[in-house]
Design an enzyme around this catalytic site. Structure first.
Site, short mmCIF file in Angstrom:
data_model
loop_
_atom_site.label_atom_id
_atom_site.label_comp_id
_atom_site.label_asym_id
_atom_site.label_seq_id
_atom_site.Cartn_x
_atom_site.Cartn_y
_atom_site.Cartn_z
CG ASP A 58 -2.01 1.08 1.10
OD1 ASP A 58 -3.14 0.73 0.70
OD2 ASP A 58 -1.71 2.27 1.36
NE ARG A 69 -13.61 3.90 3.43
CZ ARG A 69 -13.15 5.10 3.81
NH1 ARG A 69 -13.55 5.63 4.94
NH2 ARG A 69 -12.28 5.76 3.07
CE LYS A 84 -4.97 4.21 4.36
NZ LYS A 84 -6.01 4.38 3.34
CG ASP A 128 -8.84 3.94 -3.83
OD1 ASP A 128 -7.82 3.74 -4.53
OD2 ASP A 128 -8.93 4.88 -3.03
CG PHE A 130 -11.23 1.15 -12.75
CD1 PHE A 130 -11.37 -0.05 -13.45
CD2 PHE A 130 -12.26 1.56 -11.92
CE1 PHE A 130 -12.52 -0.81 -13.34
CE2 PHE A 130 -13.42 0.80 -11.79
CZ PHE A 130 -13.55 -0.39 -12.50
CB CYS A 169 -9.12 -10.74 -18.32
SG CYS A 169 -9.02 -9.49 -19.62
CB CYS A 186 -14.40 7.11 -0.79
SG CYS A 186 -14.22 5.39 -1.14
ZN LIG Z 1 -9.79 -10.27 -21.59
#
Ligand SMILES: [Zn+2]
Length: 345
Positions: A58, A69, A84, A128, A130, A169, A186
């Site tokens: 992290d 959370r 973290k 969190d 992409f 995938c 968030c």
């Molecule tokens: Zn694929």
């Protein structure tokens, strides 16, 4: 019973695990990418279940608004400025001293992800982000390793399990990442802790199936849940395998890993902060840096993991490898200028 196994006795009584499954867990190695909301729950499940080697990676430090959370952290971690990955590793070593826990404080990017995942039996997504998910997808397909995707925001979340070559995938299902601002964050949409626990607990169970050699039992759909709106959906994705012209798993073009996408300096999702990645050949000397910054009038504190200071209304958090998170702006160019001024070229 083998005394080493006693602590796992309740899990071993479960017909899906038994002693042979437990022994497999103990021999397993997992790389967990991200140790925030999903990641803390995942790390907790893995270590308590006796997964033999858990590598927790992290890039971030802990803030008070994480505690709602991110179940492994407490107020002292915030006060002590413990990153973290390190805080999670410390806590979980007290829970289970039999397993090997590695806490690695670094930003996962295309230059280090292969090394972080090469010896793992499984990769788990606790991020969190992409950009990192597509990197995980590329490296998992390239190295032929299973991985489990999970994400949650507001009161909803989703998860899918990827076995390269056997299931679609991530790019077969989500061709491209949502544009910035398109998906909630968030910060804008908020997040409820229970949906995080549910999604990450499904991910952890998928991990147990795969690590005990029961990949035939995995979830082959995209599971979507909204705990506030009472929605449960199972989206059939299996037919996508081989049907879509996926650059990653069909054409074996690893665009994220090879740097055709993604960037070194990134605005952090919904946080009014920018991360400037500027890897130094050697570690920063925080002692020297602190005295220099104090001369410039900054308010500085540091430990061996990170250095914090405030200047021009911005909070800077600097890591020994030269990476910095600058709060109070979303503008990449402005952050670069601030970085150059206070930290170095
Ligand atoms: Zn694929």
């Amino acid at each position: 019973m083998d005394p080493q196994l006693e602590r796992y006795s309740r899990q071993m009584r479960f017909g899906g695990i038994l002693e042979k499954g437990q022994r497999k867990l103990l021999e397993s190695k997992v790389t967990l990418c991200g140790c925030g909301a999903l990641g803390t729950v995942l790390a907790n499940h893995l270590v308590r279940a006796g997964v033999g080697h858990v590598r927790i990676v992290d890039r971030d430090f802990i803030e008070t608004h994480n505690l709602q959370r991110q179940v492994l952290f407490d107020e002292k971690d915030v006060a002590d400025n413990i990153p973290k990955a390190e805080a999670a590793a410390r806590k979980l070593r007290l829970v289970n001293s039999q397993v090997n826990i590695e806490g690695i404080v670094t930003d996962i990017d295309r230059t280090n992800i292969e090394e972080l995942c090469r010896d793992a039996d499984l990769i788990l997504d606790g991020t969190d982000n992409f950009e990192i998910r597509y990197l995980i997808n590329d490296v998992a397909v390239k190295l032929n390793k299973p991985w489990v995707y999970g994400g949650s925001i507001g009161s909803h979340g989703q998860t899918m399990t990827i076995l390269p070559g056997k299931t679609p995938c991530l790019r077969c299902v989500f061709e491209a990442a949502p544009n910035p601002g398109e998906a909630g964050t968030c910060e804008t949409a908020g997040v409820l802790a229970p949906i995080v626990s549910i999604i990450s607990s499904i991910q952890a169970t998928e991990a147990f199936k795969i690590l005990t050699g029961q990949a035939d039992r995995i979830n082959r759909e995209l599971i979507y849940l909204d705990v506030w709106e009472n929605i449960t959906r199972r989206i059939k994705i299996a037919p996508l395998l081989g049907k879509v012209d996926c650059p990653c798993c069909q054409r074996k073009r690893f665009e994220w890993l090879e740097g055709e996408h993604g960037s070194q300096t990134t605005s952090l999702c919904g946080r009014n902060a920018v991360q400037v990645s500027h890897r130094m050949p050697s570690k920063l000397n925080f002692d020297e840096m602190a005295s220099h910054l104090k001369q410039m009038g900054g308010d500085v504190s540091f430990n061996k993991f990170l250095l914090k200071f405030n200047a021009e209304g911005h909070e800077f958090t600097v890591f020994p490898d030269g990476r910095a998170i600058i709060k109070g702006t979303n503008e990449i160019d402005k952050a670069r200028v601030l970085y150059a001024k206070y930290i170095g070229h």
